[in-house]
Design an enzyme around this catalytic site. Sequence first.
Site, mmCIF file in Angstrom:
data_model
loop_
_atom_site.group_PDB
_atom_site.id
_atom_site.type_symbol
_atom_site.label_atom_id
_atom_site.label_comp_id
_atom_site.label_asym_id
_atom_site.label_seq_id
_atom_site.Cartn_x
_atom_site.Cartn_y
_atom_site.Cartn_z
ATOM 1 C CG ASP A 194 10.930 13.748 -22.802
ATOM 2 O OD1 ASP A 194 10.261 13.553 -21.768
ATOM 3 O OD2 ASP A 194 10.599 14.561 -23.690
ATOM 4 C CD GLU A 216 6.835 17.568 -20.269
ATOM 5 O OE1 GLU A 216 6.147 18.512 -19.849
ATOM 6 O OE2 GLU A 216 8.036 17.707 -20.608
#
Length: 382
Positions: A71, A133
Amino acid sequence: MNSVGLLRTLVGFDTTSRESNLQLIEFVRDYLAGFDVPCELIYNAERSKANLFASIGPAEQPGIVLSGHTDVVPVDGQPWTVAPFELSEHDGKLFGRGTADMKGYIACVLALVPALVAAELRMPVHIALSYDEEVGCLGVRSLLAELEQRPVKPLLCIIGEPTELKPVLGHKGKLAMRCDVHGHPCHSAYAPLGVNAIEYAAELIGELGRIGQQLKAPEHHDARFDPPYSTVQTGVISGGKALNIVPADCRFDFEIRALPSQDPTQVAQQLQAYAEQQVLPRMRAVSEHSAIRFSELSAYPGLATDAQSQAAELIAAFCGSREYGTVAFGTEGGLFDAAGIPTVVCGPGSMDQGHKPDEFVSRAQLDACDAMLQRMLASIRA
């Protein structure tokens, strides 16, 4: 496909944390399948996102995990001069969201796959890709839960966050909290009859600042970090409906960035004790329905890998440097370490470019990362 070509593909997937990462994960799955490398996908509850875990080499031996998150942070409101989800190059710099943080590293790892498959390895190399994350190291937890059940634990995990390929053995932990203050509304002309939630929230924020000042005391310092002490800050606040109404509600979010040796929950507990003992009684003296509530938003542990450990020796050999460092930002490394997997942080690019408009990683850094991974491969050939 080389690292730059793979990075071009990876940047093309908009994997902002609010979006699905499945297109990227499915690309990697298919890419690995082209080399007869099977992988596992570990989905979230909605099956809108997934972690990926793949292994190359003898599974019965402890191996090396090459780990990265898929991400990226949003580009909203940032003044980009290039298309953020298209790779572009200028003066040896490769621009695009996630190039530094941290699709550049993932591209280098994937570019190594053909060589890994062709080699006879004495230990396995694992590829671990996670989701979410950037919003609290959320996705990797289910991946680690799977790994903890396996009989053979990896020897080392290399988290490829951007460190300019300098070996990093430590980072701070983080605890993000929310405080909801509920008071009692009334007409502002009769303000003493109300309980002003904003003013009491401000008092709590002020106490949080005082706690932060205490953490700056020299006896709490760790000179390896910059800043060398744990920090607290309030980042978001909201409350009130109109200027002529004493506000009934106020909410603020705060975070503690704690040295690995310090427990961030102690700061939250100190603030909560102050709220319950010093603030809430005064609020309830006016309205018994007043309340102060704390809730956790996210948390991850710090990382403090021993410089004399095997993990440190290995990353020094791969990087060609024993100048170990620390970083102030957090990673998934603390969670890997807590799961019993020795962890270091080392990847191409710099966090000076991460999260910013016109994010980039240099070709030179990608080349250096490729070389580091080749040195790793050379060291684990049978």
